[in-house]
Motif scaffolding. Sequence first.
Motif, PDB file in Angstrom:
ATOM      1  N   VAL A 528      33.466  18.041  38.864  1.00 47.07           N
ATOM      2  CA  VAL A 528      33.897  16.650  39.039  1.00 47.07           C
ATOM      3  C   VAL A 528      32.931  15.728  38.281  1.00 47.07           C
ATOM      4  O   VAL A 528      31.853  16.152  37.869  1.00 47.07           O
ATOM      5  N   HIS A 529      33.345  14.453  38.117  1.00 49.08           N
ATOM      6  CA  HIS A 529      32.518  13.525  37.345  1.00 49.08           C
ATOM      7  C   HIS A 529      31.175  13.245  38.028  1.00 49.08           C
ATOM      8  O   HIS A 529      31.077  13.272  39.246  1.00 49.08           O
ATOM      9  N   GLY A 530      30.187  12.950  37.183  1.00 46.22           N
ATOM     10  CA  GLY A 530      28.867  12.623  37.702  1.00 46.22           C
ATOM     11  C   GLY A 530      27.824  12.956  36.650  1.00 46.22           C
ATOM     12  O   GLY A 530      28.165  13.313  35.507  1.00 46.22           O
ATOM     13  N   SER A 547      35.582  35.443  27.499  1.00 44.38           N
ATOM     14  CA  SER A 547      36.862  35.874  28.089  1.00 44.38           C
ATOM     15  C   SER A 547      36.878  35.881  29.603  1.00 44.38           C
ATOM     16  O   SER A 547      37.609  36.666  30.227  1.00 44.38           O
ATOM     17  N   GLY A 548      36.037  35.048  30.225  1.00 40.39           N
ATOM     18  CA  GLY A 548      36.068  34.960  31.692  1.00 40.39           C
ATOM     19  C   GLY A 548      37.063  33.896  32.130  1.00 40.39           C
ATOM     20  O   GLY A 548      37.020  32.772  31.628  1.00 40.39           O
ATOM     21  N   PRO A 549      37.977  34.212  33.052  1.00 41.35           N
ATOM     22  CA  PRO A 549      38.903  33.182  33.550  1.00 41.35           C
ATOM     23  C   PRO A 549      38.177  32.152  34.420  1.00 41.35           C
ATOM     24  O   PRO A 549      37.299  32.505  35.202  1.00 41.35           O
ATOM     25  N   VAL A 550      38.537  30.882  34.268  1.00 36.94           N
ATOM     26  CA  VAL A 550      37.850  29.802  34.995  1.00 36.94           C
ATOM     27  C   VAL A 550      38.860  28.970  35.796  1.00 36.94           C
ATOM     28  O   VAL A 550      39.878  28.544  35.267  1.00 36.94           O
ATOM     29  N   ILE A 551      38.542  28.793  37.073  1.00 41.96           N
ATOM     30  CA  ILE A 551      39.281  27.841  37.915  1.00 41.96           C
ATOM     31  C   ILE A 551      38.398  26.593  38.001  1.00 41.96           C
ATOM     32  O   ILE A 551      37.257  26.684  38.464  1.00 41.96           O
ATOM     33  N   GLY A 552      38.900  25.455  37.574  1.00 42.37           N
ATOM     34  CA  GLY A 552      38.092  24.234  37.640  1.00 42.37           C
ATOM     35  C   GLY A 552      38.477  23.378  38.823  1.00 42.37           C
ATOM     36  O   GLY A 552      39.656  23.218  39.123  1.00 42.37           O
ATOM     37  N   LEU A 553      37.474  22.869  39.519  1.00 47.04           N
ATOM     38  CA  LEU A 553      37.720  21.831  40.538  1.00 47.04           C
ATOM     39  C   LEU A 553      37.479  20.517  39.830  1.00 47.04           C
ATOM     40  O   LEU A 553      36.333  20.190  39.502  1.00 47.04           O
ATOM     41  N   ILE A 554      38.537  19.776  39.603  1.00 44.85           N
ATOM     42  CA  ILE A 554      38.499  18.711  38.600  1.00 44.85           C
ATOM     43  C   ILE A 554      39.048  17.424  39.194  1.00 44.85           C
ATOM     44  O   ILE A 554      39.981  17.447  40.004  1.00 44.85           O
ATOM     45  N   ASP A 555      38.480  16.301  38.749  1.00 50.00           N
ATOM     46  CA  ASP A 555      38.992  15.001  39.211  1.00 50.00           C
ATOM     47  C   ASP A 555      40.403  14.758  38.685  1.00 50.00           C
ATOM     48  O   ASP A 555      40.713  15.102  37.522  1.00 50.00           O
ATOM     49  N   ASP A 556      41.212  14.128  39.515  1.00 48.43           N
ATOM     50  CA  ASP A 556      42.566  13.762  39.106  1.00 48.43           C
ATOM     51  C   ASP A 556      42.532  13.066  37.747  1.00 48.43           C
ATOM     52  O   ASP A 556      41.694  12.170  37.512  1.00 48.43           O
ATOM     53  N   GLY A 557      43.418  13.489  36.856  1.00 49.30           N
ATOM     54  CA  GLY A 557      43.575  12.807  35.566  1.00 49.30           C
ATOM     55  C   GLY A 557      42.583  13.250  34.503  1.00 49.30           C
ATOM     56  O   GLY A 557      42.641  12.777  33.370  1.00 49.30           O
ATOM     57  N   ASP A 558      41.688  14.186  34.824  1.00 52.67           N
ATOM     58  CA  ASP A 558      40.677  14.603  33.837  1.00 52.67           C
ATOM     59  C   ASP A 558      41.269  15.702  32.936  1.00 52.67           C
ATOM     60  O   ASP A 558      40.968  16.889  33.092  1.00 52.67           O
TER      61      ASP A 558
END
Length: 615
Positions: A528-530, A547-558
């Motif tokens: 997230v932003h910061g 080649s590692g799969p990534v799940i991002g916890l991301i701010d809306d609209g990013d």
Amino acid sequence: MCGIVGYIGSRSAAQICLEGLHRLEYRGYDSAGIAVVRDGELDVRKVVGKLLNMDASLAETPLPGTIGIGHTRWATHGKPSLDNSHPHVSMNGRIAVVHNGIIENYGELREQLKAEGYEFKSQTDTEVMAHLTQKYYEGTPGAPGDLRAAVVRAVQDLRGAFAFGIICADNPDQLVAVRRFSPLVVGLGEGENYIASDMGAIRKETDKVYVIDDDEVALITREGVELTDLDGNPLQREAFVIPWPADAAEKGGHKKFMHKEIHEQPDAMRACLAGRLSDPDQPLVLEGMNLTPDEIRGLHKVVFTACGTAYHAGLVGRFLMEYLAKIPAECDLAAELRARNPVVLDDTLCVPISQSGETADTLVALRDMKDKGSKCVSVLNVVDSSIARESDGVVYIQAGPEIGVASTKAFSLQVMTMTLMAIHFAEVRGTADPALLRELKAALLEMPRHAEELLKREDDVLAVAQKFYQLDDSLFLGRGVNLPSAMEGALKLKEISYIHAEGYSAGEMKHGPIALVCPELFTVAVAVHGDVYEKMIGNIQEIKARSGPVIGLIDDGDSLMGEQCDAAIWVPQVPEMVSPLTTAIPLQLLAYHMADLRGEDIDQPRNLAKTVTVE
Ligand code: G6P
């Protein structure tokens, strides 16, 4: 760390014990047992494995009797087996004992008792208490045949921690209970009374309890309860009224307690804020700390200490205490704090954090810090728990009962309470920009609404879980105030799904964990932003390059960050310093759904217990 329930009255003791044990199964679930007195004899039933086996056994062959004690076990001495399950019975078959805790000198007592002719059937520490009670029941000078006197005499031989419930076939009108360091309450009814290691076990029956203290003994009959110390001096006690409704510990239509508790977070957050923060333009009010403004201004150090999930909340507390209140802060695992024999300077505040208020390591760390001269203000959920009673002040997180072994709402509210505390200290000390504090307070007031929004997005998290749940390895990365979020996300996942999960600082990734990165290991990046946002982008690219799969916890609209990741879990954007509250909920849901998809027993994961009352 087992569960105890006892009953004396006119109804079926076995049924009441069984119901109570179901509410205590989170304390351990290796085996269970119930003993009743009927027609001058003890009748004992034991099962190995979960309590469902006891349901079946009692349905097939009931256990009549109106006085009884029950136990659910989490093995410490001796593997789960019928012989090792409680209740343990004295050699003459007349006295039955259930126990929570550890008798440290049981080895030497066992040898002494064996030399006196007592035979042992189990490998447990508890069995010594059954035999000792028989020995003193038969031979207490001046009081043979007095169960309370025998119990009092027997505990004088013990070292360690215990809560005992004890009945005797000779006397169907008396239940005796005693404790030292392990939790115990006596529930008060009309013509019937109860004992339990946790008030939740008997809340359905009564809302009035006596909370028993160390070295206090309760003689419980149908008509009443006599409390004394170990010297026989009578004690007066106000009944404590349990502050939550009888159905608070029911699943309420959810498949699992963990799921229910994740969904309770918006309301629990409102309860946590109530009376403390209602207007961002006003200072926070935090009652219960028992600290004067001058004491807060004079603090030179804050030491947070806790175990498991609560430790991760403490790490957030450490971060915010330095960032906002400008007080040097540490956060130690409770088991390690004492081990390193810390130097405690004047004006140090210790903040133990615990959902249950009974965790043995945290309790011991608290005592040690008090001995060293530190004032201790605890952050707790369970009211009037052991840690509460030994603290100089307590701030309650107001989460209500938490039953699921994997802590969820308690974590969020511990983090919220840490945030309130750091803002409060910053206000009193004048150490942070008032505009920043105002922004954070406004964000906290919005948090219940954000939590509701995050719960509405549960299906999106489920879709991510469906994509990755078959992989067996994972890495959770975060930085700054969200490093604890990553650590907690990993803990949640490993404890209920058994997927190997490591929580790491993204900055440390290059120093080891990157060696694990491959298509079969998924990474969850809290991005997230910061202040640390750009560094997180760099770390994600390093993983993608391998080649590692990534799940991002991301701010809306990013969308920039969204494009870097293989899957995104979107969260509403909030100020960085309160973002551990928004990132917690989807990480809890991710763990829940991955475990559910793998078919695991989410509320009772293997080998774990919710309240760990042994060091
Ligand atoms: C156990 C539980 C955890 C909990 C930890 C500390 O390990 O399984 O969920 O975080 O104890 O418990 P406490 O009650 O002190 O917060």
